[in-house]
Design a protein around this motif. Structure first.
Motif, PDB file in Angstrom:
ATOM      1  N   ARG A   1       1.574  -4.434  -9.670  1.00  0.00           N
ATOM      2  CA  ARG A   1       0.684  -5.061  -8.696  1.00  0.00           C
ATOM      3  C   ARG A   1       1.436  -6.060  -7.813  1.00  0.00           C
ATOM      4  N   SER A   2       2.216  -6.941  -8.410  1.00  0.00           N
ATOM      5  CA  SER A   2       2.904  -7.968  -7.616  1.00  0.00           C
ATOM      6  C   SER A   2       4.023  -7.374  -6.770  1.00  0.00           C
ATOM      7  N   THR A   3       4.667  -6.334  -7.262  1.00  0.00           N
ATOM      8  CA  THR A   3       5.772  -5.724  -6.530  1.00  0.00           C
ATOM      9  C   THR A   3       5.297  -4.954  -5.315  1.00  0.00           C
TER      10      THR A   3
ATOM     11  N   ARG B   1      -0.675   0.141 -12.683  1.00  0.00           N
ATOM     12  CA  ARG B   1      -1.459  -0.767 -11.831  1.00  0.00           C
ATOM     13  C   ARG B   1      -1.232  -2.217 -12.244  1.00  0.00           C
ATOM     14  N   ARG B   2      -1.150  -2.445 -13.535  1.00  0.00           N
ATOM     15  CA  ARG B   2      -1.009  -3.807 -14.038  1.00  0.00           C
ATOM     16  C   ARG B   2       0.388  -4.370 -13.770  1.00  0.00           C
ATOM     17  N   THR B   3       1.414  -3.562 -14.018  1.00  0.00           N
ATOM     18  CA  THR B   3       2.781  -4.088 -13.958  1.00  0.00           C
ATOM     19  C   THR B   3       3.381  -4.050 -12.561  1.00  0.00           C
TER      20      THR B   3
ATOM     21  N   GLN C   1       2.230  -5.193  -3.707  1.00  0.00           N
ATOM     22  CA  GLN C   1       1.198  -5.753  -2.836  1.00  0.00           C
ATOM     23  C   GLN C   1       1.767  -5.949  -1.439  1.00  0.00           C
ATOM     24  N   ASP C   2       0.925  -5.690  -0.435  1.00  0.00           N
ATOM     25  CA  ASP C   2       1.388  -5.757   0.952  1.00  0.00           C
ATOM     26  C   ASP C   2       1.460  -7.202   1.425  1.00  0.00           C
TER      27      ASP C   2
ATOM     28  N   GLY D   1      -0.419   0.615  -4.612  1.00  0.00           N
ATOM     29  CA  GLY D   1       0.133  -0.433  -3.761  1.00  0.00           C
ATOM     30  C   GLY D   1       0.665   0.147  -2.468  1.00  0.00           C
TER      31      GLY D   1
END
Length: 298
Positions: free
Chosen positions: A293-295, A289-291, A297-298, A160
């Motif tokens: 991802r939302s934190t 990568r899974r956990t 992401q640009d 990320g």
């Protein structure tokens, strides 16, 4: 020759420091250990261990072979653990080196979640912003921020983006005013990070033109310490968003000059370019990568 057994014997000899102690650990005779070791050296065509009456030491070939053998046995242990529910499963150790603030704010709690899914995995997390050689220093995984060296011989998985935040406390702004433009910062009390250098510094941006951080009135080599100074009204802070996002959400710190923030930088998971990557490493990278991802992401 049973090659797996021979590898286990060789690793036991190195780990225990002598044929006799290795034999005790394996519950065989010293003569049997010596025989298996000699067969292994004959099979490989190299001497692995220099032995005298008083001591033993690894040859260069032996040192490299030992590291690979240790990984083979660990991989085998992990593979066996993945298909059994026995309590003794998965006693592998995963050594991780992580950039300091990233590790404190994000990776440490993420690792706690990973360990809930893999309760028998022993995790060792070392936080450092220094250059690390995973082979020489025995790390299974590196987590780093920033552009990668094009000559880096490691597998790189992007997790990320690492974003910065510029902020100050309401108390500071009430006394000193709110800067409306980057150029106004020179007249403010700015906080600076001693860890930043010419290669790793963060510049504000006017368009695409970099604007260096002004001379700081308060300097520290620790981001959380600078955060505390900002919370106490000591000045304007430029630090990773993940370090101050809860303070901003609660109003303890006020975001500033958001149109001029530095460009985000990539976060990568790095590991050795092995022919067969360790399952424990792949499992952790997939989990991150899974956990995250939302934190991230640009």
């Amino acid at each position: 020759m049973d090659r797996i057994k021979a590898i286990e014997v060789f690793v036991a000899v190195v780990d225990n420091g002598s044929l006799t102690r290795a034999a005790e650990r394996l519950d065989v005779t010293p003569a049997m250990v010596g025989k298996v070791l000699a067969q292994l050296e004959t099979h490989l065509g190299v001497q692995l261990i220099r032995r005298t009456t008083r001591q033993q030491s690894l040859t260069d070939a032996g040192r490299r072979f030992y590291e690979e053998c240790r990984r083979v046995l660990e991989q085998l242990s992990w593979a066996e653990a993945s298909v059994t529910d026995l309590q003794a499963q998965g006693q592998a150790t995963l050594r991780i080196s992580c950039a300091t603030t990233l590790g404190q704010c994000l990776i440490a709690p993420a690792l706690a979640g990973f360990q809930q899914e893999h309760p028998n995995v022993r995790l060792v997390l070392e936080l450092s912003n220094s250059h690390v050689n995973p082979v020489e220093e025995g790390f299974d995984l590196l987590l780093r921020v920033g552009a990668l060296d094009p000559d880096l011989d490691l597998v790189a998985i992007r997790l990320g983006d690492y974003r910065m935040a510029l902020c100050a406390s309401p108390e500071y702004l009430a006394v000193h005013g709110t800067p409306e433009h980057v150029e106004h910062l020179v007249s403010h009390r700015c906080l600076g990070n001693l860890v930043w250098n010419r290669r790793s510094t963060w510049n504000l941006l006017i368009g695409e033109a970099p604007q260096p951080w002004p001379d700081a009135i308060f300097l520290s080599n620790d981001g959380p310490a600078l955060r505390q100074v900002a919370l106490a009204g000591g000045g304007i802070l430029l630090q990773p968003e993940m370090l101050v996002e809860e303070d901003i959400a609660s109003g303890r710190l006020i975001p500033l000059l958001e149109d001029y923030l530095p460009a985000s930088r990539p976060i990568h998971a790095l590991y050795r370019r092995d022919r067969f990557p360790l399952a424990k490493v792949s499992s952790l990278v997939d989990y991150l990568r899974r956990t995250l991802r939302s934190t991230l992401q640009d």
